[in-house]
Enzyme design. Structure first.
Site, mmCIF file in Angstrom:
data_model
loop_
_atom_site.group_PDB
_atom_site.id
_atom_site.type_symbol
_atom_site.label_atom_id
_atom_site.label_comp_id
_atom_site.label_asym_id
_atom_site.label_seq_id
_atom_site.Cartn_x
_atom_site.Cartn_y
_atom_site.Cartn_z
ATOM 1 N N ASN A 117 -49.417 -23.985 12.327
ATOM 2 C CA ASN A 117 -49.751 -24.296 10.940
ATOM 3 C C ASN A 117 -50.045 -25.785 10.826
ATOM 4 O OD1 ASN A 117 -49.861 -23.775 8.026
ATOM 5 N ND2 ASN A 117 -47.963 -24.951 7.915
ATOM 6 N N HIS B 192 -49.826 -28.859 8.175
ATOM 7 C CA HIS B 192 -49.205 -29.196 6.885
ATOM 8 C C HIS B 192 -49.580 -30.630 6.543
ATOM 9 C CE1 HIS B 192 -46.396 -28.904 3.561
ATOM 10 N NE2 HIS B 192 -45.985 -30.119 3.887
#
Ligand code: GRF
Length: 207
Positions: free
Chosen positions: A108, A110
């Protein structure tokens, strides 16, 4: 060849950074085999189409409940049979069973230096609003493996970005994307695709 499945929700600038990095050789030994969006009609889908990448929309709104969505999402992932799943601005909580099954195979991006400004409620522009509210002088972006927590998985890479006087959340978001996200996400994928990192005792180590 690392097969990538990229999950998106909106503009897809991180998806585009991956597409461009594969095209110009900054990422080797990897291929995007599919894109999943939870929203129809977003720029991400146009970017996938322009790059000739199969894309589909799987939205929780199209299912009677979250379990039904989770099943459909998992089925699509399995059909694609990826080696690595990339959450590139994907604003949907992914099923816990998926995280377990794909342990250390989901990353991911971020838009902050985790553990700052992350966790429940910290996504997209709100992250930058909170950073400006707190008055930090440095922010940035983080690429991490996804575990059962929210933004708590082993950190793969981070890149710092200066906060400037007069920054609005939008201006800061764009700087973090340009100077950090679009750099460290492709680099992390290239490192994974070429066997340069592994997770040991919950920490990412370079080999
Ligand atoms: C990015 O800021 C990313 O860090 C966050 O959501 C935004 C998505 O941007 N997770 P895009 O869809 O990749 O343009």
């Amino acid at each position: 060849m690392l097969k990538l499945l990229v999950c998106v929700s909106g503009g897809g600038t991180n998806l585009q950074a991956i597409i461009d990095s594969i095209a110009d050789g900054r990422i080797t030994n990897a291929k995007i085999v599919g894109v999943i969006s939870n929203n129809p009609g977003v720029k991400s889908l146009e970017r996938a189409e322009n790059a000739g990448i199969p894309a589909c929309v799987i939205s929780p709104k199209d299912y009677k409940d979250r379990d039904a969505f989770n099943r459909a999402f998992l089925e699509k992932v399995k059909d694609t049979d990826p080696d690595l799943v990339v959450l590139a601005g994907f604003l949907v909580r992914i099923p816990e069973e998926f995280v377990k099954e794909y342990s250390n195979r989901i990353v991911n991006i971020h838009p902050s230096l985790i553990p700052s400004f992350c966790g429940v409620g910290y996504y997209g522009l709100r992250v930058h609003e909170k950073a400006l509210e707190r008055g930090v002088k440095i922010t940035g972006a983080t690429v991490h493996f996804v575990n059962e927590g929210m933004d708590e998985g082993p950190i793969i890479a981070q890149k710092a970005v200066e906060v400037r006087g007069g920054d609005t959340p939008e201006v800061l978001q764009r700087r973090v994307m340009e100077q950090a996200e679009w750099v460290i996400l492709p680099k992390a994928i290239d490192d994974i695709a070429n066997g340069r990192i592994r997770v040991t005792d919950g920490k990412v180590v370079r080999v």
